[in-house]
Design an enzyme around this catalytic site. Structure first.
Site, mmCIF file in Angstrom:
data_model
loop_
_atom_site.group_PDB
_atom_site.id
_atom_site.type_symbol
_atom_site.label_atom_id
_atom_site.label_comp_id
_atom_site.label_asym_id
_atom_site.label_seq_id
_atom_site.Cartn_x
_atom_site.Cartn_y
_atom_site.Cartn_z
ATOM 1 N N SER A 175 0.667 -1.025 0.103
ATOM 2 C CA SER A 175 -0.028 -0.010 0.134
ATOM 3 C C SER A 175 0.769 1.313 0.032
ATOM 4 O O SER A 175 0.212 2.380 0.014
ATOM 5 C CB SER A 175 -1.079 -0.087 1.187
ATOM 6 O OG SER A 175 -2.024 -0.685 1.071
ATOM 7 N N LYS A 185 -0.205 3.951 -2.707
ATOM 8 C CA LYS A 185 -1.012 4.860 -2.648
ATOM 9 C C LYS A 185 -0.567 6.167 -2.584
ATOM 10 O O LYS A 185 -1.014 7.412 -2.766
ATOM 11 C CB LYS A 185 -2.077 4.586 -1.425
ATOM 12 C CG LYS A 185 -3.005 3.167 -1.406
ATOM 13 C CD LYS A 185 -3.758 3.037 -0.319
ATOM 14 C CE LYS A 185 -4.665 1.705 -0.612
ATOM 15 N NZ LYS A 185 -4.126 0.558 -0.340
ATOM 16 N N SER A 192 -5.741 3.595 4.497
ATOM 17 C CA SER A 192 -5.195 2.686 3.354
ATOM 18 C C SER A 192 -6.378 2.290 2.660
ATOM 19 O O SER A 192 -6.233 1.004 2.278
ATOM 20 C CB SER A 192 -4.019 1.739 3.747
ATOM 21 O OG SER A 192 -3.374 1.212 2.645
ATOM 22 N N LYS A 245 3.731 6.071 5.517
ATOM 23 C CA LYS A 245 2.825 5.025 4.875
ATOM 24 C C LYS A 245 3.253 3.681 5.287
ATOM 25 O O LYS A 245 4.131 3.361 5.140
ATOM 26 C CB LYS A 245 2.508 5.366 3.625
ATOM 27 C CG LYS A 245 1.727 4.695 2.884
ATOM 28 C CD LYS A 245 0.072 5.204 3.100
ATOM 29 C CE LYS A 245 -0.919 4.083 2.819
ATOM 30 N NZ LYS A 245 -1.068 2.915 3.472
#
Length: 310
Positions: free
Chosen positions: A115, A118, A170, A284
């Site tokens: 993820s 993203k 997320s 993240k």
């Protein structure tokens, strides 16, 4: 009396020794200087007869200067950290844009990034969408991207508000909805175009979420620690609004009509850790069966000179 004479003799001997040493000092200094001059003469004679040696010395000196500029010198006695991850990188980014790698382990190794994908999804949306544009959540956005996300079919959000579930939770639903707003294929093309323009080597996107493919032999999103550090540095400088979201612990999400939807909590639990010597700029998280655990974390550097990208 013998003791007195012995002390006088010793004093006299020391006096003679010091006098002899001082008288001979110019000779020895001249000899050493002559030896040094002679050594330098032989050195430059060798350099003149073998210019490739001089060129090699210049190259070595420049290389050492470049290494010292780009890498810190490890203090004597300090042990390197034991990093179990396949790849890791810690980089100092000055406010002017100059970078210095503080630690690296297989930083150019190409790996799935889950993820962390993203971050690029958010960049494309921030660059190519009107923040006040409205996006309706479709059934395909909710169903096709598994169950990571709390959005409902028919929900309508502003683009700027949809970035919050994308980056904080997320949300795969949000990633799919943002891509559908333009068309998934066109959105993917822009993600890869941004990667090329930012010179992110060994980086490729095939979806907006970072999910593993259903068939393990199918392509997946991949990048390197070096490329992700470069992407993070660019976002921190050019799109601080993205890192403002990444640093948010909790946030209430509202639909376009002002209806409360739910309270979002950041997947990055390190935001609640109070032991950092400098503030967290943002980060993240990511996890899939193929990528395993992934993390990008950006801290403010000591004395507020820039960022520490990890």
């Amino acid at each position: 009396e013998k003791e007195i004479l012995s002390e006088e003799d010793m004093t006299q001997n020391v006096t003679f020794f010091l006098a002899a040493f001082l008288l001979s000092l110019p000779f020895w200094l001249g000899f050493n200087a002559s030896s040094q001059t002679l050594s330098e003469a032989f050195f430059w004679k060798e350099m003149a007869e073998n210019p490739e040696l001089l060129q090699a010395q210049v190259i070595q000196q420049r290389l050492q200067e470049q290494i010292l500029k780009e890498r810190p010198i490890l203090k004597q006695g300090v042990l390197l950290p034991e990093i179990q991850a396949q790849s890791s990188l810690s980089m100092f980014v000055r406010k002017g844009g100059e970078t210095k790698i503080l630690f690296e382990k297989e930083g150019a190794l190409r790996l799935p990034i889950a993820s962390i994908t993203k971050l690029m999804t958010a960049l494309v949306a921030a660059k190519h969408y009107n923040p006040a544009g409205r996006i309706e959540i479709s059934r395909s956005a909710v169903l096709e991207e598994q169950d990571l996300g709390y959005l409902r079919v028919g929900d309508v959000f502003l683009v700027q508000d949809l970035l919050y579930p994308l980056l904080m939770e997320s949300s795969n639903d949000a990633a799919a909805a943002l891509a559908e707003f333009m068309g998934r294929e066109a959105f993917m093309d822009l993600m890869n175009l941004e990667a090329r323009e930012l010179d992110l080597a060994n980086t490729r996107f095939v979806n907006t979420t970072g999910l593993d493919p259903s068939n393990p032999t199918d392509p997946l999103n991949y990048s390197t620690a070096r490329a992700l550090a470069a992407l993070a540095g660019y976002l921190a400088k050019e799109h601080p609004e993205i890192f403002q979201i990444l640093s948010t612990k909790e946030h209430d999400l509202f639909t376009m009509t002002g209806e409360f939807h739910h309270t979002m909590r950041n997947t990055n639990e390190l935001l609640s850790f109070e032991g950092w010597p400098t503030p967290i700029v943002g980060g993240k998280t990511g996890w899939t069966p193929l990528a395993k655990g992934c993390l990008l974390l950006v801290l403010q550097s000591p004395k507020d000179q820039g960022y520490l990208v990890n």
